[in-house]
Design a protein around this motif. Structure first.
Motif, PDB file in Angstrom:
ATOM      1  N   LEU A   1     -27.843 -10.027 -30.519  1.00  0.00           N
ATOM      2  CA  LEU A   1     -29.108  -9.720 -31.212  1.00  0.00           C
ATOM      3  C   LEU A   1     -29.294 -10.242 -32.631  1.00  0.00           C
ATOM      4  O   LEU A   1     -30.148 -10.861 -33.172  1.00  0.00           O
ATOM      5  CB  LEU A   1     -29.771  -8.365 -31.050  1.00  0.00           C
ATOM      6  CG  LEU A   1     -31.132  -7.933 -31.509  1.00  0.00           C
ATOM      7  CD1 LEU A   1     -32.178  -9.092 -31.006  1.00  0.00           C
ATOM      8  CD2 LEU A   1     -31.327  -6.689 -31.241  1.00  0.00           C
TER       9      LEU A   1
ATOM     10  N   GLU B   1     -34.811  -7.614 -27.424  1.00  0.00           N
ATOM     11  CA  GLU B   1     -33.927  -6.404 -27.411  1.00  0.00           C
ATOM     12  C   GLU B   1     -34.312  -5.577 -26.410  1.00  0.00           C
ATOM     13  O   GLU B   1     -33.759  -4.989 -25.583  1.00  0.00           O
ATOM     14  CB  GLU B   1     -34.218  -5.667 -28.616  1.00  0.00           C
ATOM     15  CG  GLU B   1     -33.347  -4.273 -28.903  1.00  0.00           C
ATOM     16  CD  GLU B   1     -33.722  -3.582 -30.089  1.00  0.00           C
ATOM     17  OE1 GLU B   1     -32.974  -2.688 -30.340  1.00  0.00           O
ATOM     18  OE2 GLU B   1     -34.392  -4.008 -30.747  1.00  0.00           O
ATOM     19  N   HIS B   2     -35.922  -5.447 -25.947  1.00  0.00           N
ATOM     20  CA  HIS B   2     -36.317  -4.339 -25.217  1.00  0.00           C
ATOM     21  C   HIS B   2     -36.418  -4.978 -23.787  1.00  0.00           C
ATOM     22  O   HIS B   2     -35.936  -4.283 -22.770  1.00  0.00           O
ATOM     23  CB  HIS B   2     -37.629  -3.928 -25.554  1.00  0.00           C
ATOM     24  CG  HIS B   2     -37.418  -2.817 -26.760  1.00  0.00           C
ATOM     25  ND1 HIS B   2     -36.761  -1.849 -27.023  1.00  0.00           N
ATOM     26  CD2 HIS B   2     -37.560  -3.194 -28.051  1.00  0.00           C
ATOM     27  CE1 HIS B   2     -36.821  -1.212 -28.261  1.00  0.00           C
ATOM     28  NE2 HIS B   2     -37.316  -2.137 -28.947  1.00  0.00           N
ATOM     29  N   THR B   3     -36.977  -6.075 -23.825  1.00  0.00           N
ATOM     30  CA  THR B   3     -37.361  -6.613 -22.414  1.00  0.00           C
ATOM     31  C   THR B   3     -35.895  -7.557 -21.874  1.00  0.00           C
ATOM     32  O   THR B   3     -35.821  -7.144 -20.704  1.00  0.00           O
ATOM     33  CB  THR B   3     -38.351  -7.955 -22.361  1.00  0.00           C
ATOM     34  OG1 THR B   3     -39.449  -7.409 -23.287  1.00  0.00           O
ATOM     35  CG2 THR B   3     -38.582  -8.581 -21.134  1.00  0.00           C
ATOM     36  N   TYR B   4     -35.163  -7.912 -22.662  1.00  0.00           N
ATOM     37  CA  TYR B   4     -34.197  -8.428 -22.160  1.00  0.00           C
ATOM     38  C   TYR B   4     -32.662  -7.937 -22.495  1.00  0.00           C
ATOM     39  O   TYR B   4     -31.573  -8.287 -22.035  1.00  0.00           O
ATOM     40  CB  TYR B   4     -34.029 -10.066 -22.803  1.00  0.00           C
ATOM     41  CG  TYR B   4     -35.270 -10.692 -22.337  1.00  0.00           C
ATOM     42  CD1 TYR B   4     -35.457 -11.211 -21.101  1.00  0.00           C
ATOM     43  CD2 TYR B   4     -36.231 -11.225 -23.304  1.00  0.00           C
ATOM     44  CE1 TYR B   4     -36.416 -12.059 -20.627  1.00  0.00           C
ATOM     45  CE2 TYR B   4     -37.409 -11.846 -23.079  1.00  0.00           C
ATOM     46  CZ  TYR B   4     -37.474 -12.359 -21.657  1.00  0.00           C
ATOM     47  OH  TYR B   4     -38.618 -12.692 -21.168  1.00  0.00           O
ATOM     48  N   GLN B   5     -32.660  -6.691 -22.932  1.00  0.00           N
ATOM     49  CA  GLN B   5     -31.556  -5.907 -23.304  1.00  0.00           C
ATOM     50  C   GLN B   5     -30.461  -6.581 -24.100  1.00  0.00           C
ATOM     51  O   GLN B   5     -29.358  -6.310 -23.689  1.00  0.00           O
ATOM     52  CB  GLN B   5     -31.124  -5.250 -22.017  1.00  0.00           C
ATOM     53  CG  GLN B   5     -31.984  -4.600 -21.045  1.00  0.00           C
ATOM     54  CD  GLN B   5     -32.618  -3.376 -21.760  1.00  0.00           C
ATOM     55  OE1 GLN B   5     -31.882  -2.545 -22.030  1.00  0.00           O
ATOM     56  NE2 GLN B   5     -33.834  -3.499 -21.688  1.00  0.00           N
TER      57      GLN B   5
ATOM     58  N   ASP C   1     -43.925 -12.684 -20.322  1.00  0.00           N
ATOM     59  CA  ASP C   1     -44.497 -11.619 -20.029  1.00  0.00           C
ATOM     60  C   ASP C   1     -46.032 -11.990 -19.017  1.00  0.00           C
ATOM     61  O   ASP C   1     -46.420 -11.328 -18.542  1.00  0.00           O
ATOM     62  CB  ASP C   1     -44.876 -10.530 -20.902  1.00  0.00           C
ATOM     63  CG  ASP C   1     -43.932  -9.849 -21.635  1.00  0.00           C
ATOM     64  OD1 ASP C   1     -42.678  -9.611 -20.695  1.00  0.00           O
ATOM     65  OD2 ASP C   1     -43.789  -9.194 -22.433  1.00  0.00           O
TER      66      ASP C   1
ATOM     67  N   GLY D   1     -28.620  -7.096 -27.457  1.00  0.00           N
ATOM     68  CA  GLY D   1     -28.113  -6.127 -28.644  1.00  0.00           C
ATOM     69  C   GLY D   1     -26.922  -6.600 -29.314  1.00  0.00           C
ATOM     70  O   GLY D   1     -26.458  -7.670 -28.767  1.00  0.00           O
TER      71      GLY D   1
ATOM     72  N   ARG E   1     -38.048  -7.877 -31.000  1.00  0.00           N
ATOM     73  CA  ARG E   1     -38.277  -6.530 -30.259  1.00  0.00           C
ATOM     74  C   ARG E   1     -38.144  -6.933 -28.715  1.00  0.00           C
ATOM     75  O   ARG E   1     -37.760  -6.362 -28.018  1.00  0.00           O
ATOM     76  CB  ARG E   1     -39.569  -6.170 -30.487  1.00  0.00           C
ATOM     77  CG  ARG E   1     -39.408  -5.220 -31.803  1.00  0.00           C
ATOM     78  CD  ARG E   1     -40.919  -4.430 -31.764  1.00  0.00           C
ATOM     79  NE  ARG E   1     -42.142  -4.876 -31.660  1.00  0.00           N
ATOM     80  CZ  ARG E   1     -42.757  -5.579 -32.653  1.00  0.00           C
ATOM     81  NH1 ARG E   1     -42.272  -5.502 -33.969  1.00  0.00           N
ATOM     82  NH2 ARG E   1     -43.935  -6.029 -32.314  1.00  0.00           N
ATOM     83  N   ARG E   2     -38.611  -8.138 -28.180  1.00  0.00           N
ATOM     84  CA  ARG E   2     -38.803  -8.622 -26.883  1.00  0.00           C
ATOM     85  C   ARG E   2     -37.351  -8.934 -26.456  1.00  0.00           C
ATOM     86  O   ARG E   2     -36.870  -8.522 -25.386  1.00  0.00           O
ATOM     87  CB  ARG E   2     -39.759  -9.817 -26.470  1.00  0.00           C
ATOM     88  CG  ARG E   2     -41.169  -9.383 -26.586  1.00  0.00           C
ATOM     89  CD  ARG E   2     -42.147 -10.607 -26.363  1.00  0.00           C
ATOM     90  NE  ARG E   2     -43.592  -9.901 -26.466  1.00  0.00           N
ATOM     91  CZ  ARG E   2     -44.489 -10.647 -26.293  1.00  0.00           C
ATOM     92  NH1 ARG E   2     -44.405 -11.924 -26.634  1.00  0.00           N
ATOM     93  NH2 ARG E   2     -45.718 -10.105 -26.732  1.00  0.00           N
TER      94      ARG E   2
END
Length: 177
Positions: A32, A22-26, A79, A28, A19-20
């Motif tokens: 991914l 994908e969402h924090t480091y974009q 984080d 995909g 999840r990190r």
């Protein structure tokens, strides 16, 4: 403050890490999915000379000692940098070693201890939500000053949750990074 994590590399939750990524480091697409295939679906089993237990799937952990494992751990814990900085401290992360650095005049050292405790409380809460655990028995707190000013600093232990960390006079050799 020198933080020690219990089995840090072994407790990295694969779902949280993905999840990190994908969402924090974009991350995909193919990249991914490559990480997903690297982390998800691995199994392990125990074998003795006379029997083998059924395999169980591994849902957490990254390989320790490999470059990719260290990089994944740093991405997993990145984080912490902003969390520590929002308390006006300087973080230093190297693999699973986390140091929190602060400075002050001796006259306001008690304030620094109070702010450090508040910072550590948030760090511990973040670690808990990330399935990491602070090992307070191996966590160290060190003042760095001249011997002439040492008597001006508080000798009280630092509160870390419900535990108290006594001041160390030296940093353990295994904690240096």
């Amino acid at each position: 403050m020198l933080l020690d994590l219990s089995a840090a590399f072994d407790t990295v939750d694969h779902n949280i890490l993905l999840r990190r990524l994908e969402h924090t480091y974009q991350l995909g697409g193919v990249a991914l999915e490559w990480f997903r295939s690297y982390l998800v679906g691995c199994s392990q089993h125990v074998r003795t000379s006379s029997s083998t237990l059924a395999p169980s799937f591994i849902i957490c952990g990254v390989p320790q000692g490999l470059v990719l494992g260290t990089i994944l751990f740093l991405l997993y814990t990145a984080d912490l940098l902003s969390l520590i900085e929002c308390h006006d401290f300087t973080p230093h992360l190297y693999a699973d070693n986390t140091q929190i650095l602060g400075s002050c005049r001796p006259s306001v050292s008690q304030d620094l201890l109070t702010r450090m405790s508040a910072c550590i409380d948030e760090v511990v809460a973040w670690m808990r939500s990330s399935r990491l655990q602070l090992n307070t028995a191996k966590t160290e707190f060190l003042w760095s000053t001249t011997s002439r000013r040492l008597h001006q600093l508080p000798q009280l232990p630092l509160r870390v949750g419900s535990d108290h960390i006594s001041q160390s006079s030296t940093m353990s050799s295994q904690r240096r990074s």
